[in-house]
Enzyme design. Structure first.
Site, PDB file in Angstrom:
ATOM      1  N   CYS A  58       0.807  -1.214   0.000  1.00 42.00           N
ATOM      2  CA  CYS A  58       0.000   0.000   0.000  1.00 42.00           C
ATOM      3  C   CYS A  58       0.837   1.259   0.000  1.00 42.00           C
ATOM      4  O   CYS A  58       2.030   1.242   0.272  1.00 42.00           O
ATOM      5  CB  CYS A  58      -0.855   0.070   1.255  1.00 42.00           C
ATOM      6  N   GLY A 111       0.221   0.368  -5.103  1.00 39.98           N
ATOM      7  CA  GLY A 111      -1.018  -0.402  -5.028  1.00 39.98           C
ATOM      8  C   GLY A 111      -1.972   0.034  -6.099  1.00 39.98           C
ATOM      9  O   GLY A 111      -2.270   1.226  -6.210  1.00 39.98           O
ATOM     10  N   ASN A 139      -0.249   1.208   5.772  1.00 38.79           N
ATOM     11  CA  ASN A 139       0.692   0.496   4.916  1.00 38.79           C
ATOM     12  C   ASN A 139       1.502  -0.435   5.802  1.00 38.79           C
ATOM     13  O   ASN A 139       2.096   0.020   6.781  1.00 38.79           O
ATOM     14  CB  ASN A 139       1.616   1.479   4.187  1.00 38.79           C
ATOM     15  N   GLY A 140       1.492  -1.718   5.439  1.00 36.42           N
ATOM     16  CA  GLY A 140       2.236  -2.692   6.238  1.00 36.42           C
ATOM     17  C   GLY A 140       1.340  -3.861   6.567  1.00 36.42           C
ATOM     18  O   GLY A 140       0.192  -3.927   6.124  1.00 36.42           O
ATOM     19  N   CYS A 146      12.668  -2.002   5.698  1.00 36.85           N
ATOM     20  CA  CYS A 146      12.614  -3.083   4.703  1.00 36.85           C
ATOM     21  C   CYS A 146      13.549  -2.804   3.533  1.00 36.85           C
ATOM     22  O   CYS A 146      13.370  -1.827   2.795  1.00 36.85           O
ATOM     23  CB  CYS A 146      11.180  -3.179   4.191  1.00 36.85           C
ATOM     24  N   TYR A 150      13.042  -2.982  -4.915  1.00 34.67           N
ATOM     25  CA  TYR A 150      11.966  -3.007  -5.900  1.00 34.67           C
ATOM     26  C   TYR A 150      10.840  -2.023  -5.633  1.00 34.67           C
ATOM     27  O   TYR A 150      10.353  -1.364  -6.544  1.00 34.67           O
ATOM     28  CB  TYR A 150      11.364  -4.419  -5.955  1.00 34.67           C
ATOM     29  N   SER A 173      11.906  -2.158 -13.584  1.00 35.06           N
ATOM     30  CA  SER A 173      12.503  -2.455 -12.285  1.00 35.06           C
ATOM     31  C   SER A 173      14.019  -2.660 -12.335  1.00 35.06           C
ATOM     32  O   SER A 173      14.715  -2.375 -11.371  1.00 35.06           O
ATOM     33  CB  SER A 173      11.832  -3.690 -11.679  1.00 35.06           C
ATOM     34  N   ASP A 189      17.794  -7.750 -13.727  1.00 36.63           N
ATOM     35  CA  ASP A 189      16.512  -7.444 -13.080  1.00 36.63           C
ATOM     36  C   ASP A 189      16.747  -7.284 -11.587  1.00 36.63           C
ATOM     37  O   ASP A 189      17.789  -7.690 -11.058  1.00 36.63           O
ATOM     38  CB  ASP A 189      15.467  -8.530 -13.355  1.00 36.63           C
ATOM     39  N   ASP A 190      15.749  -6.713 -10.915  1.00 37.61           N
ATOM     40  CA  ASP A 190      15.936  -6.416  -9.492  1.00 37.61           C
ATOM     41  C   ASP A 190      15.776  -7.645  -8.611  1.00 37.61           C
ATOM     42  O   ASP A 190      16.366  -7.740  -7.548  1.00 37.61           O
ATOM     43  CB  ASP A 190      14.930  -5.351  -9.030  1.00 37.61           C
ATOM     44  N   CYS A 247       7.645 -12.728   2.962  1.00 37.69           N
ATOM     45  CA  CYS A 247       7.586 -11.526   3.799  1.00 37.69           C
ATOM     46  C   CYS A 247       6.267 -11.542   4.563  1.00 37.69           C
ATOM     47  O   CYS A 247       5.226 -11.829   3.993  1.00 37.69           O
ATOM     48  CB  CYS A 247       7.643 -10.279   2.920  1.00 37.69           C
ATOM     49  N   CYS A 251      15.655  -4.890   7.606  1.00 33.42           N
ATOM     50  CA  CYS A 251      15.013  -6.200   7.560  1.00 33.42           C
ATOM     51  C   CYS A 251      15.311  -6.773   6.190  1.00 33.42           C
ATOM     52  O   CYS A 251      14.958  -6.170   5.173  1.00 33.42           O
ATOM     53  CB  CYS A 251      13.499  -6.078   7.754  1.00 33.42           C
ATOM     54  N   CYS A 291      13.343 -11.687   3.765  1.00 34.58           N
ATOM     55  CA  CYS A 291      12.995 -12.421   2.540  1.00 34.58           C
ATOM     56  C   CYS A 291      14.229 -13.096   1.940  1.00 34.58           C
ATOM     57  O   CYS A 291      14.108 -14.039   1.154  1.00 34.58           O
ATOM     58  CB  CYS A 291      12.300 -11.503   1.539  1.00 34.58           C
TER      59      CYS A 291
HETATM   60  P1  AMP Z   1       8.874 -13.835 -10.883  1.00 34.33           P
HETATM   61  O1  AMP Z   1       8.354 -14.107 -12.254  1.00 34.33           O
HETATM   62  O2  AMP Z   1       7.913 -14.331  -9.840  1.00 34.33           O
HETATM   63  O3  AMP Z   1      10.281 -14.322 -10.664  1.00 34.33           O
HETATM   64  O4  AMP Z   1       8.840 -12.272 -10.685  1.00 34.33           O
HETATM   65  C1  AMP Z   1       9.980 -11.479 -10.768  1.00 34.33           C
HETATM   66  C2  AMP Z   1       9.570 -10.091 -11.197  1.00 34.33           C
HETATM   67  O5  AMP Z   1       8.561  -9.584 -10.318  1.00 34.33           O
HETATM   68  C3  AMP Z   1      10.730  -9.127 -11.161  1.00 34.33           C
HETATM   69  O6  AMP Z   1      10.795  -8.516 -12.430  1.00 34.33           O
HETATM   70  C4  AMP Z   1      10.391  -8.118 -10.085  1.00 34.33           C
HETATM   71  O7  AMP Z   1      10.661  -6.822 -10.550  1.00 34.33           O
HETATM   72  C5  AMP Z   1       8.922  -8.305  -9.838  1.00 34.33           C
HETATM   73  N1  AMP Z   1       8.570  -8.298  -8.410  1.00 34.33           N
HETATM   74  C6  AMP Z   1       9.286  -8.730  -7.374  1.00 34.33           C
HETATM   75  N2  AMP Z   1       8.619  -8.575  -6.216  1.00 34.33           N
HETATM   76  C7  AMP Z   1       7.430  -8.040  -6.527  1.00 34.33           C
HETATM   77  C8  AMP Z   1       6.295  -7.616  -5.761  1.00 34.33           C
HETATM   78  N3  AMP Z   1       6.264  -7.745  -4.437  1.00 34.33           N
HETATM   79  N4  AMP Z   1       5.254  -7.076  -6.425  1.00 34.33           N
HETATM   80  C9  AMP Z   1       5.284  -6.971  -7.764  1.00 34.33           C
HETATM   81  N5  AMP Z   1       6.316  -7.345  -8.530  1.00 34.33           N
HETATM   82  C10 AMP Z   1       7.381  -7.864  -7.939  1.00 34.33           C
END
Ligand code: AMP
Length: 469
Positions: A9, A35, A110-111, A245, A251, A292, A354-355, A391, A445, A448
């Site tokens: 959120c 959100g 939020n949280g 966090c 991300y 991202s 990617d992140d 998380c 934290c 994860c």
């Molecule tokens: P996945 O296909 O499940 O490995 O998703 C990885 C992708 O989801 C990455 O490109 C991240 O940028 C994105 N991502 C990671 N955490 C979240 C989150 N909590 N909400 C939305 N997107 C996320």
């Protein structure tokens, strides 16, 4: 035992401005990335609270001027929300507003509270009737029952019963209160605009409305704003080591925001630089997974000397893939969202940044796409460590069994995503890049990645079955 229920959120609040509801709308617009499922605004004209909420994006829910005529008054709070399955219902939209024996109050949260279900069970046994499944409603019930007299004391009394993550903004007819939990999991910033006070999850909301960023609300701090100005309290007694966090840096927050004392963009770039040192590879081009992965890919390219290119173009009219919770839709989502630039990729040894890698689905699809566009080699680099643990403090990570790195080695994941090599940022590298002082495990934290949860929680069904406990 309870099932995992998460809220991602954004919150916003403004006190003492003639355009309060309009500015809240703009603030929420800037926080939309936090959100996308529902949003809402509650405004006060000094005597009465009025709410408008709806499912969908801010610009779609607040699309008529008449809504703002209704939301009259000089103070307002707002909320944007994304929740996982079970929570996508109008009645769970925030801010939650109630009338009780002391007047009206609204709250935006939020949280995620880790003991909400326990407290809720107790309250239900003694007669409370809940109308939402949001853990935030627990806070409202506790507040209504609190024995203390003043508003800050009643809020404190209620919050002493709950555990977990909360950045909260309350609004009554004549006062606004903002609170951050003692661990400071989620960000919350304080600003000023034309003599009014503003609070927001991220400073990017201040930039849009041209408010001045004053400072962050501290972990464990409560701020009360009324016609006499602002007061600050630290009501929770014993100080715990703050644990903001780290995933907000990786991300969740916007790169143009300043959170936890640092601009997110710079931290993300530093993640990329450290990643380049930890996982160097001979390659022709570095490309990000947009949006991202962009700052980390720039950092990787700068550090490695390999040219940065946009090898994947994002369709900006598609929401985050994560909005669609079902696997079948997610597979499809990647194709709708991204398309490779053949000229950048064909015949090249490509580093893709990617992140994070959560289920691995996105990376697998994208690597296939890049190979189809003629890449000679594809090296996946992830600007965070393997996400092995869920998380419970408000980031929507799936249950443990869906997290690919909870049950697979890096080598196995590499085979699954079909890359030529895979490198994750180390936990130490991540903490150093984010500025965590060495030997200070309390500073962020990173549960994860590490499984070290700073606030304990009751056993969770899905995870106890998997032997997490
Ligand atoms: P996945 O296909 O499940 O490995 O998703 C990885 C992708 O989801 C990455 O490109 C991240 O940028 C994105 N991502 C990671 N955490 C979240 C989150 N909590 N909400 C939305 N997107 C996320």
């Amino acid at each position: 035992m309870f099932d995992k229920f998460q809220d991602e959120c954004g919150v916003f609040g403004i006190f003492g401005h003639p355009e309060a509801a309009n500015l809240t709308y703009l603030g929420l617009y800037a926080l939309q990335h936090r959100g996308q499922e529902s949003c809402g605004i509650v405004a006060s004209d000094g005597a009465k609270l009025r709410a408008y909420k709806g499912m969908g994006l801010v610009a779609d829910v607040f699309k008529r001027d008449a809504i703002f005529d209704e939301l009259s008054g000089r103070s307002a709070i707002g909320h944007v929300r994304y929740s996982t399955a079970g929570g996508n219902d109008f009645k769970n939209c925030q801010p939650i507003m109630v009338d009780y024996h002391r007047g009206s109050i609204a709250v935006a949260h939020n949280g995620n509270l880790v003991n909400a279900q326990e407290v809720r069970n107790e309250l239900e046994q003694s007669g409370s009737i809940f109308s939402t499944i949001a853990d935030t409603e627990t806070i409202i019930h506790l507040l209504a029952r609190a024995q203390c007299d003043s508003l800050p004391d009643r809020i404190t009394e209620a919050l002493m019963r709950v555990k977990g993550a909360y950045s909260l903004v309350f609004l009554t007819e004549t006062r606004m209160v903002a609170v951050r939990d003692p661990n400071g999991f989620r960000p919350l910033a304080l600003g000023r605009l034309d003599g009014a006070y503003v609070v927001a999850s991220e400073t990017c909301a201040f930039d849009l409305i041209e408010a001045e960023f004053i400072r962050e609300i501290e972990p464990g701090e409560m701020i009360l704003i009324d016609k006499n100005g602002m007061q600050s309290f630290h009501p929770f007694g014993e100080k715990v080591a703050p644990s903001p966090c780290i995933f907000e840096f990786i991300y969740f927050s916007r790169p143009d925001s300043t959170i936890f004392g640092k601009q997110v963009y710079g931290v993300r770039k530093e993640f990329g630089r450290v990643l380049a040192r930890e996982h160097a590879v001979e390659a022709d081009v570095v490309i990000p997974i947009p949006d991202s992965g962009v700052p980390a890919a720039i950092g990787y390219a700068e550090e490695s000397g390999i040219p940065f290119q946009l090898g994947l173009i994002r369709n900006h009219y598609v929401g985050r893939t994560f909005i669609e919770p079902q696997q079948s839709i997610r597979h499809f989502g990647v194709k709708i969202k991204l398309n490779p630039v053949r000229e950048v990729i064909e015949g090249k040894r490509v580093v893709v940044v990617d992140d994070s890698l959560v289920r691995g689905t996105t990376a697998r699809k994208i690597i296939k796409m890049i190979r189809n566009a003629g890449a000679a080699e594809v090296h996946m680099r992830v600007s965070s460590p393997p996400t092995s643990f869920p998380c419970y403090y408000g980031i929507d990570t799936p249950t443990r069994k869906e997290l690919i790195s909870s049950s697979h080695t890096v080598e196995e994941i590499n085979r699954y995503i079909t890359a030529d090599s895979l490198g994750y940022l180390s936990r130490e590298g991540m903490r150093a890049a984010a500025g965590a002082p060495e030997g200070s495990p309390g500073h962020f934290c990173d549960a994860c990645f590490s499984g070290q949860y700073p606030v304990k929680f009751p056993r969770l069904k899905a995870d106890s079955q998997l032997g997490l406990f």
